[in-house]
Design an enzyme around this catalytic site. Sequence first.
Site, PDB file in Angstrom:
ATOM      1  N   HIS A 153      -5.693   3.622  -1.500  1.00 22.38           N
ATOM      2  CA  HIS A 153      -7.015   3.971  -0.986  1.00 22.38           C
ATOM      3  C   HIS A 153      -7.327   5.384  -1.460  1.00 22.38           C
ATOM      4  CE1 HIS A 153      -9.747   4.223   2.849  1.00 22.38           C
ATOM      5  NE2 HIS A 153     -10.373   4.601   1.766  1.00 22.38           N
TER       6      HIS A 153
ATOM      7  N   ARG B  27      -9.437   8.131  -0.929  1.00 22.90           N
ATOM      8  CA  ARG B  27     -10.412   8.589   0.071  1.00 22.90           C
ATOM      9  C   ARG B  27     -11.276   9.712  -0.492  1.00 22.90           C
ATOM     10  NH1 ARG B  27     -10.402   7.841   5.510  1.00 22.90           N
ATOM     11  NH2 ARG B  27      -9.051   6.192   6.234  1.00 22.90           N
TER      12      ARG B  27
ATOM     13  N   ARG C 111      -7.090  12.856   0.993  1.00 21.35           N
ATOM     14  CA  ARG C 111      -6.007  13.320   1.880  1.00 21.35           C
ATOM     15  C   ARG C 111      -4.635  12.818   1.452  1.00 21.35           C
ATOM     16  NH1 ARG C 111      -7.372  10.010   7.389  1.00 21.35           N
ATOM     17  NH2 ARG C 111      -9.380  10.982   7.034  1.00 21.35           N
TER      18      ARG C 111
ATOM     19  N   ASN D 280       0.854  -1.185   0.000  1.00 19.37           N
ATOM     20  CA  ASN D 280       0.000   0.000   0.000  1.00 19.37           C
ATOM     21  C   ASN D 280       0.898   1.245   0.000  1.00 19.37           C
ATOM     22  OD1 ASN D 280      -1.384   2.265   1.151  1.00 19.37           O
ATOM     23  ND2 ASN D 280      -3.049   0.892   1.707  1.00 19.37           N
TER      24      ASN D 280
ATOM     25  N   GLU E  98      -8.723   0.497  -2.857  1.00 20.54           N
ATOM     26  CA  GLU E  98      -9.590   0.517  -1.671  1.00 20.54           C
ATOM     27  C   GLU E  98     -10.457   1.751  -1.762  1.00 20.54           C
ATOM     28  OE1 GLU E  98      -7.115   0.753   1.734  1.00 20.54           O
ATOM     29  OE2 GLU E  98      -6.259  -1.210   1.443  1.00 20.54           O
TER      30      GLU E  98
HETATM   31  N1  PXP Z   1      -5.933  -3.022   4.199  1.00 15.87           N
HETATM   32  C1  PXP Z   1      -6.852  -2.025   4.286  1.00 15.87           C
HETATM   33  C2  PXP Z   1      -8.256  -2.324   3.889  1.00 15.87           C
HETATM   34  C3  PXP Z   1      -6.477  -0.730   4.700  1.00 15.87           C
HETATM   35  O1  PXP Z   1      -7.416   0.246   4.766  1.00 15.87           O
HETATM   36  C4  PXP Z   1      -5.131  -0.485   4.999  1.00 15.87           C
HETATM   37  C5  PXP Z   1      -4.708   0.902   5.389  1.00 15.87           C
HETATM   38  O2  PXP Z   1      -4.908   1.765   4.340  1.00 15.87           O
HETATM   39  C6  PXP Z   1      -4.220  -1.545   4.888  1.00 15.87           C
HETATM   40  C7  PXP Z   1      -4.644  -2.810   4.516  1.00 15.87           C
HETATM   41  C8  PXP Z   1      -2.765  -1.376   5.193  1.00 15.87           C
HETATM   42  O3  PXP Z   1      -2.634  -1.073   6.545  1.00 15.87           O
HETATM   43  P1  PXP Z   1      -1.239  -0.522   7.104  1.00 15.87           P
HETATM   44  O4  PXP Z   1      -0.986   0.772   6.393  1.00 15.87           O
HETATM   45  O5  PXP Z   1      -1.504  -0.361   8.560  1.00 15.87           O
HETATM   46  O6  PXP Z   1      -0.213  -1.563   6.788  1.00 15.87           O
END
Ligand code: PXP
Length: 243
Positions: free
Chosen positions: A43, A45, A49, A7, A70
């Site tokens: 993601h 949003r 942001r 991510n 996401e």
């Molecule tokens: N999976 C989802 C659905 C998330 O919303 C996030 C955070 O954006 C992650 C995985 C990854 O989480 P982290 O950034 O805490 O590793």
Amino acid sequence: MIELGINVDHIATVRQARRSVEPDPVWAAAVAELAGADGITVHLREDRRHIQDRDVRLLRETVRTRLNLEMANVPEMVEIACDIVPDHVTLVPEKREEVTTEGGLLVAGRESDIRPTAEALRQSGIRPALFIDPVPDQVRASLDVGAVAVEFNTGEYSLATDQETVELCVQQLHESAELAAEIGLAVHAGHGLDTRNVYRILTLPHLAELNIGHSIVARALFFGFESAVREMKEILLRYSTTA
Ligand code: PXP
């Protein structure tokens, strides 16, 4: 083999801190892929942001593994997804005031909200996944609305500070992963995972994919982004060859 989705949201967080052009999450995605990532997750949003529409569009062009978007289950995002066509969409709950995603999507009892979205995504050639807490009702409802995968929220596990809570979280994750696989859903997991706490999650039955962001970007500040991705990839590879 358990696949690693990286991510890159927090590369964009740094860029947006200055409303600048760097660091670019599109570059980060390419480096992650060169370092062994099996997929790229972003993601988008509603408040924009970190990740911007431009990032998702460019990533669709450049990502060579697979792109997982996401997003909240709202018409604006469904329209963007159906236009850009990422490989996966993972629906997540979204609150403007939260720092990060808090808790899984409520699917049981909200089937009529989610089913049309899953259907629209499928019609566009996108595989719909749902980010849920490891609760049997949510797993069954996910199949019912047409998801092909569930991503189990490991947030509670990763925040647990006592062994009893850790064991309870791991047990719930194991049981829910068994159920998901039994009814035909692919098993993904993520949130709050790092090089220390990931080991227990690797033992989840039928685990196909992990999505990790924050801890990779945090380690990248000290060791470089490529090294941070490679380190996590090696943990997954070592586990897959010994399990
Ligand atoms: N999976 C989802 C659905 C998330 O919303 C996030 C955070 O954006 C992650 C995985 C990854 O989480 P982290 O950034 O805490 O590793």
